[in-house]
Scaffold this active site. Sequence first.
Site, PDB file in Angstrom:
ATOM      1  N   PRO A   2       0.839  -1.210   0.000  1.00  0.00           N
ATOM      2  CA  PRO A   2       0.000   0.000   0.000  1.00  0.00           C
ATOM      3  C   PRO A   2       0.872   1.258   0.000  1.00  0.00           C
ATOM      4  O   PRO A   2       1.860   1.328   0.731  1.00  0.00           O
ATOM      5  CB  PRO A   2      -0.783  -0.108   1.312  1.00  0.00           C
ATOM      6  N   GLU A   3       0.532   2.190  -0.879  1.00  0.00           N
ATOM      7  CA  GLU A   3       1.279   3.458  -0.975  1.00  0.00           C
ATOM      8  C   GLU A   3       0.379   4.598  -0.488  1.00  0.00           C
ATOM      9  O   GLU A   3      -0.698   4.343   0.046  1.00  0.00           O
ATOM     10  CB  GLU A   3       1.728   3.679  -2.423  1.00  0.00           C
ATOM     11  N   HIS A  92      -3.477 -15.286  10.800  1.00  0.00           N
ATOM     12  CA  HIS A  92      -2.770 -14.083  10.364  1.00  0.00           C
ATOM     13  C   HIS A  92      -3.213 -12.824  11.124  1.00  0.00           C
ATOM     14  O   HIS A  92      -2.820 -11.729  10.780  1.00  0.00           O
ATOM     15  CB  HIS A  92      -2.960 -13.872   8.860  1.00  0.00           C
ATOM     16  N   ARG A 110       2.518 -12.036   5.694  1.00  0.00           N
ATOM     17  CA  ARG A 110       3.985 -12.153   5.689  1.00  0.00           C
ATOM     18  C   ARG A 110       4.649 -11.580   6.938  1.00  0.00           C
ATOM     19  O   ARG A 110       5.855 -11.709   7.124  1.00  0.00           O
ATOM     20  CB  ARG A 110       4.542 -11.499   4.415  1.00  0.00           C
ATOM     21  N   ARG A 151      20.186  14.748  -6.859  1.00  0.00           N
ATOM     22  CA  ARG A 151      20.320  13.289  -6.670  1.00  0.00           C
ATOM     23  C   ARG A 151      20.873  12.646  -7.934  1.00  0.00           C
ATOM     24  O   ARG A 151      20.396  12.928  -9.025  1.00  0.00           O
ATOM     25  CB  ARG A 151      18.964  12.650  -6.350  1.00  0.00           C
TER      26      ARG A 151
END
Length: 270
Positions: A2-3, A92, A110, A151
């Site tokens: 998820p972003e 989970h 996970r 950068r």
Amino acid sequence: MPELPEVETIVRDMRSVLTGQSVLIAKFLNMSIKESGGPPDASSLRGKRLIAIDRRGKNIIFRFEKDLSMVIHLKMTGRLLFEKIQAEQEKHLHFQIEFSNNKLFFYDVRKFGRVGIYDSDGLARHPRLTKLGPEPFDLTPAQFARLLITRHKPIKAALIDQEIIAGIGNIYADESLFAAGIRPDRPSAKIKPDHLIRLHKSIIKVLKKAIDNRGSSVDDYLDGFGKSGKFQRLLKVYGRTGQKCLKCDATIKRITLRGRSTHYCPRCQK
Ligand SMILES: [Zn+2]
């Protein structure tokens, strides 16, 4: 993973439902997902009222009275849900919190996701939050260009570096670079300032549209109600390897850039 748009969707839903409610019980069922920060522990949230829920980068921050906070990062497969979902996923379930009127469950197949409880000092020293770069929505185009012009890594790698700019990951970096017509492997410092300004515009546009569509469910993402997002249907390059570019008919390429799968149009992106 998820972003920003997916986390923002979860935050907005939870904010509207939970703000003002008090905690009845908060407990970890699996301590391996507890973010190390020492005390306070989950029981310290009992009886505390939830004042606000904020997003910072891909982090969800619950703010309670008495300066207590709960920070959640979903990482790869974490899910924060209002309801218990299918019984087979019980193993989970790693954390749960009951409010006066609603319950929240944190699932993670996970187990890379993290839940941490902090006092004000702990939050101020939070190892991940303190390193985060600015939010894309808080930057002016000129400030954005200044951050990237120095950068030397590929622009895609710079965009997903949370210490440079917060919240963008693999999906929205690829989509924003396509929208701006910039190749993902171009060194950030070699991109002209006016192209960086165009990229900032594309990022804002893509992120806003993704939030309006409740995020992208390409892998595991579900919103707080257990529903998929809708933006995956609108993706133009991400996951479209071998398909035709929607702008020019060239074939969408996939390369591995610094270990991340990267999708672009070899004709539209220079
Ligand atoms: Zn194209």
